[in-house]
Design an enzyme around this catalytic site. Sequence first.
Site, PDB file in Angstrom:
ATOM      1  N   GLU A 280       0.292  -1.394  -0.270  1.00 57.45           N
ATOM      2  CA  GLU A 280       0.178   0.191   0.205  1.00 57.45           C
ATOM      3  C   GLU A 280       0.763   0.972   0.262  1.00 57.45           C
ATOM      4  OE1 GLU A 280      -3.562  -1.836   2.404  1.00 57.45           O
ATOM      5  OE2 GLU A 280      -2.279  -0.682   3.723  1.00 57.45           O
ATOM      6  N   ARG A 283       2.868   7.745  -0.279  1.00 58.15           N
ATOM      7  CA  ARG A 283       4.320   8.681  -0.484  1.00 58.15           C
ATOM      8  C   ARG A 283       5.127   8.475  -1.806  1.00 58.15           C
ATOM      9  NH1 ARG A 283       5.235  12.236   3.470  1.00 58.15           N
ATOM     10  NH2 ARG A 283       4.281  10.758   5.448  1.00 58.15           N
ATOM     11  N   TYR A 323       3.144  18.390  11.110  1.00 60.59           N
ATOM     12  CA  TYR A 323       4.594  17.413  11.183  1.00 60.59           C
ATOM     13  C   TYR A 323       5.725  17.753  11.407  1.00 60.59           C
ATOM     14  CZ  TYR A 323       0.870  14.536   8.874  1.00 60.59           C
ATOM     15  OH  TYR A 323      -0.300  13.600   8.063  1.00 60.59           O
ATOM     16  N   CYS A 349      -4.341  33.367   9.694  1.00 59.57           N
ATOM     17  CA  CYS A 349      -4.417  33.572  11.187  1.00 59.57           C
ATOM     18  C   CYS A 349      -3.910  32.457  12.395  1.00 59.57           C
ATOM     19  CB  CYS A 349      -5.421  34.391  11.091  1.00 59.57           C
ATOM     20  SG  CYS A 349      -5.155  35.775  10.593  1.00 59.57           S
ATOM     21  N   TYR A 378       0.127  14.179   0.151  1.00 59.99           N
ATOM     22  CA  TYR A 378      -0.453  15.035   1.723  1.00 59.99           C
ATOM     23  C   TYR A 378      -0.525  16.297   1.526  1.00 59.99           C
ATOM     24  CZ  TYR A 378      -0.021   9.919   2.576  1.00 59.99           C
ATOM     25  OH  TYR A 378       0.451   8.741   3.242  1.00 59.99           O
TER      26      TYR A 378
END
Length: 425
Positions: A280, A283, A323, A349, A378
Amino acid sequence: MTRSIHPIHDFHYKSGELYCEGVKVSSIVKKTGTPVYIYSHNTLVEHFRKIKAAFDEVDPVICFAMKANSNLAVLKALVREGAGFDIVSGGELRKALLVGAEAKKIVYASVGKTEAEIADAIRAGILLFNVESKPELMNIERIAGRMKKTVQVALRINPDVEAPTHDKINTGSLKKKFGIDLSTARGIFLDHKRFKNISINGVHVHIGSQITEGAPFMKAIRTALAFIDDLLRDGVQITYFDIGGGLGIIYSDEKPQTALEFSNKVLPLLKGRALRLIMEPGRFIVGNAGIFVTRKLYTKDNGVKKFMIVDGGMNDLVRPSMYGAHHEIIPLERSEARKIVCDVVGPICESADVFAHDRKLPDVADGKCLALLSAGAYGFSMSSNYNVRPRAAEVMVKGGSWAVVQARETFKDLVQGASIPAFLK
Ligand SMILES: *Cc1c(COP(=O)(O)O)cnc(C)c1O
């Protein structure tokens, strides 16, 4: 002259201008405006082919993890290469079917699948559910029974290993919500005969994302194989072994294992075992295939720090804020401008709206564009409308051609479905 910034993707400078494959990035941006995501078709399919070739001798089912990037053109390009999908929602199931994915190459993970989502996936005839709890298993059994279907199920085991990656993308420890602890999972397998409408014949393990070292994978895979061997000894047949995703990529100076190095470690362990391999990767396939282009508005100097303010924000690309992720930042035109050390920040903001801290960058003129590299995974898929900002456009380049594959949202999109109730009128 052509100089590759990285041998791993098709974004490079030619005569001082950034190109994606054969197309000058600035010529795209002139038409689309900013911010915009740009994907290289070649980089995308080459990464899929790398995994496929590395594991070719066992002919795995390669299920692209759609949550990394669910742009329809990206999905279609992968389907044309023979990819299946790892999905985590009913919406992802519908996207998979929309691009013509084979149902028998779809696997479905998620700790919280609703009744409707389970029924839709059964109706579609997916390969299997990666089940993450006992209550979920009971639900699938009940729903499949009602639909008079038998469905295949793999249990996602939690091997309780800590992968050396960011805590928010670490999924293989028992402090996290994912998977089923080994003893509960074993109990379920041993009890498999009591289930009438599900065939529990797979083991799934996914320990996290952006893992650059081989060791944690091998630890999880060995744990899973020992678990499978124990079951075999007790007469439980396992057909599918799903080793998840998580392969790390190069963002700056990482030295992740290659697909080939990975397969060289994994394949010997599968020898002599009658297991169908499922993978699977998310990335790994799409991360380096995309860039995020944003325009510099101006530089602000408060006497302590310099801030380069750009028109993209954490709503467009949340990885740095969420992250602490690093993205290389380069100008679309190679710049001789004086370098400054600055924070690259968006207009949102929130103090967390920072793409880069204390980064040394050429102080390009206001209005010039910058590219954040390795933004294909992502990126857009995690974007939001926070601060009432329309989501960015997405473009795909193939050779000398390009197309907008997701139009920039308009204000109308943002207020679609909203209404003022009668009692406020
Ligand atoms: C997110 C996820 C993946 C993909 O992870 P990458 O790090 O993008 O390869 C694969 N499987 C499952 C179950 C996931 O949740």
